[in-house]
Each structure stands twice: as C-alpha cells, then as structure tokens.
Design a protein around this motif. Sequence first.
Motif, mmCIF file in Angstrom:
data_model
loop_
_atom_site.group_PDB
_atom_site.id
_atom_site.type_symbol
_atom_site.label_atom_id
_atom_site.label_comp_id
_atom_site.label_asym_id
_atom_site.label_seq_id
_atom_site.Cartn_x
_atom_site.Cartn_y
_atom_site.Cartn_z
ATOM 1 N N CYS A 153 0.821 -1.212 0.000
ATOM 2 C CA CYS A 153 0.000 0.000 0.000
ATOM 3 C C CYS A 153 0.854 1.260 0.000
ATOM 4 O O CYS A 153 2.045 1.241 0.334
ATOM 5 C CB CYS A 153 -0.916 0.013 1.218
ATOM 6 N N SER A 154 0.221 2.377 -0.357
ATOM 7 C CA SER A 154 0.855 3.681 -0.256
ATOM 8 C C SER A 154 0.609 4.264 1.144
ATOM 9 O O SER A 154 0.061 3.590 2.014
ATOM 10 C CB SER A 154 0.323 4.613 -1.351
ATOM 11 N N ASN A 155 1.014 5.514 1.369
ATOM 12 C CA ASN A 155 0.930 6.127 2.702
ATOM 13 C C ASN A 155 -0.512 6.235 3.175
ATOM 14 O O ASN A 155 -1.352 6.821 2.485
ATOM 15 C CB ASN A 155 1.549 7.526 2.685
ATOM 16 N N LEU A 204 -3.476 7.451 0.958
ATOM 17 C CA LEU A 204 -4.587 6.492 0.968
ATOM 18 C C LEU A 204 -5.331 6.604 2.294
ATOM 19 O O LEU A 204 -4.748 6.372 3.362
ATOM 20 C CB LEU A 204 -4.026 5.076 0.790
ATOM 21 N N TYR A 205 -6.600 6.970 2.234
ATOM 22 C CA TYR A 205 -7.401 7.091 3.450
ATOM 23 C C TYR A 205 -7.553 5.714 4.085
ATOM 24 O O TYR A 205 -7.848 4.728 3.403
ATOM 25 C CB TYR A 205 -8.774 7.669 3.116
ATOM 26 N N VAL A 206 -7.333 5.626 5.376
ATOM 27 C CA VAL A 206 -7.171 4.319 6.030
ATOM 28 C C VAL A 206 -8.417 3.449 5.907
ATOM 29 O O VAL A 206 -8.314 2.222 5.788
ATOM 30 C CB VAL A 206 -6.761 4.502 7.504
ATOM 31 N N GLU A 207 -9.592 4.032 5.911
ATOM 32 C CA GLU A 207 -10.804 3.222 5.798
ATOM 33 C C GLU A 207 -10.978 2.680 4.379
ATOM 34 O O GLU A 207 -11.522 1.586 4.186
ATOM 35 C CB GLU A 207 -12.016 4.033 6.269
ATOM 36 N N ASP A 208 -10.513 3.441 3.384
ATOM 37 C CA ASP A 208 -10.453 2.896 2.025
ATOM 38 C C ASP A 208 -9.502 1.702 1.981
ATOM 39 O O ASP A 208 -9.786 0.682 1.338
ATOM 40 C CB ASP A 208 -9.960 3.966 1.044
#
Length: 358
Positions: free
Chosen positions: A182-184, A222-226
């Motif tokens: 994943c990205s940040n 990247l939003y954590v819930e996504d």
Amino acid sequence: MKLLVTGGAGFIGSAVVRQAIAQGHHVVNLDALTYAACLENVASVADNPAYVFEHADIRDRAALDRVFASHKPDAVMHLAAESHVDRSIDGPGDFIETNITGTYHLLEAARSFWTAQGKPEGFRFHHISTDEVFGSLGATGQFTETTPYDPRSPYSASKAASDHLVRAWAETYGLPIVMTNCSNNYGPYHFPEKLIPVVILNALAGKDIPVYGVGENVRDWLYVEDHADALLTVLAKGAVGRSYNIGGENEAKNIDIVRMICAILDTKKPKTTPSGSAAAGHDKPSYADQITFVTDRPGHDLRYAIDPTRIATELGWRPSVTLEEGLEKTVQWYLDNEDWWRALQTRDGVGERLGARP
C-alpha cells in the motif's frame, strides 16, 4: 469467516478490525500492545460477541500455536509490524525482530495449523506490506506489482524481507497466500508520530511544524478506511499467490499536504491574536506561519506512486475518498478526539525528532 488479525490495535489494523466486524466477520485481534498500539482504537467493537482480543507477540511461537488451536481462523490478515522509518534509523533491531523473525514465526504457526486441519482450500494468509519496498521513484513512473525491490531504509528492508518470506512459504510449502503493498495511509487513529498527525497537533499546540528538507518529497495518500476496505476485498476475491498494489490515487508533495492541513485548521479553528480576538484582513494569522524546514531524514526517498490497475481491473476496487475529503475528515477527527491523542503524547519518542543521525 473468522479472521485472525495481527496488529489489530494499531492504526491500519484497527480499521480492518472495525470494518471486518461491520461486514459480519468474526475477528480475533492479536496484538503485543507495543508503544503504537491502542485498545481505544477498537473500543467501538470490544463488546461485540464476534470480537476477541488476544494479547500476544508474533515472535512468541508458543503463543501463536495456542491462538490458532483455540480459535481456528479461516484466514490470517498479517498487519503487525514496526513501521516508523525514523525509529528504524535509530533502532533497526526491533524492525528485524518483529518484521522478519515475527513474520517467520507467524508463517510457521499458520502452516502448522493449516496442515493439521487437512490443508483446507479456503484458508488464506494475507500479508500486508508497503510500497516502500520498491525504493524511490523519479519525477515520473509508478510502482507496479512487478517493480524490482529496492528498499532504502531499515524499515523498508525489513518489510521487503518479510514479503520474500511469505512468497517463499507459498512456493515451498504451498501455503495459500495473498499479498498487498500500500501507499501512505492517513486518517482517524493515526499514531501521533507520523507526518499528518504531527502537523495537526503541532499546529494546535503553537509549536513549529517540521518539514523535512524543502518538502518536495511526494507520496500517494490512501485514506485508512479505504485501505481496510481494499484489504478485505483482496482477502475475499484475490487470487491465491497474487499480489496487489493499493493506492489512493492522491499524489502530493509533503509541503503541499502541510499547507492543506494548515488551511483546513485556519477554517475550522482559526488562530487568534494575543488579545484573543481574530485578526482581520491580511494580518490574519495562519497555522502556516509555524512551518519550519528541518534537516532531511537520511536516505529520504524522493517519490512513491502506485499503479492500481491490477486491483481495479481484477477485483473492481478503487478508492472512494479524495485527498481533500480525507484531510478534512482527519483534521475534524483530531479536533473531536483530544482525549485520545493527549493520552498518547506521553509515550516513548512521541514529540521528539527521531532518525536524524546519519
């Protein structure tokens, strides 16, 4: 499905736990409760009958065997890891022990359990990793699932090693695995040592907002819930042995992220003049006035960017939260949850400059 989630009291792990419970899964949350873990992250599901917490370390093989035998999970989602690059520069040993040795013990415990159960076809070992294993990009290009590994920090090197171990256990022993890089991540419950929470909390405290170098380093956010939604999608739909890159499709320079956060705070919680009244016109103070450029991190990767084509075309997943939406949600969450972050500010290393030595 019953999921064994390692590191489920951490930032990303707790988001996975909360979403998995919401989707109707049973969850066994295994966490060693090291400095960055916080059980308040999963307080909303703690009383759910589908949730169980196991205080254990992935480096403890006997504890892992006990947890597998007791709960008999259908899948493992392996998120437990040391993850802060700055800390890895100062103390790489913890990263070697947890990210490499810990992953080895978890793989062996999972393999032993899977074999004892008759090697059920539906079992999955989902290893969650980072785009940092691919190294640094120039001004153009993106990481794909076939990008050669080129880690540049003790953290990314330890995660690269764990990725290789997982692939080896799949090839050598047939363990049914899926992998993601994943990205940040950013969002609610982000431990207050990473860039975005540091910016928010230093701004609110009236402290300098540190920006490494000149702030030109680029990350895909990247939003954590996504991310949690993507991980559960890969677990459910991903092909055995396949890896998937998960990105937010939101590239931005660090300095631009910092300025965006300051602008959001200027609107949501305006700074005041010493007299206590808001200044007017061009004299109106801004949190951006607190931005301070500091000595760069050793070996700081210039740019990360994810090509999300595989997960989009094969599994139909794309991020739903834009960077602007996600930052506004994140800032509001920190404004609304002061009790949560204040309790963490006394933990070891929080608020200190780490990883500065060459």
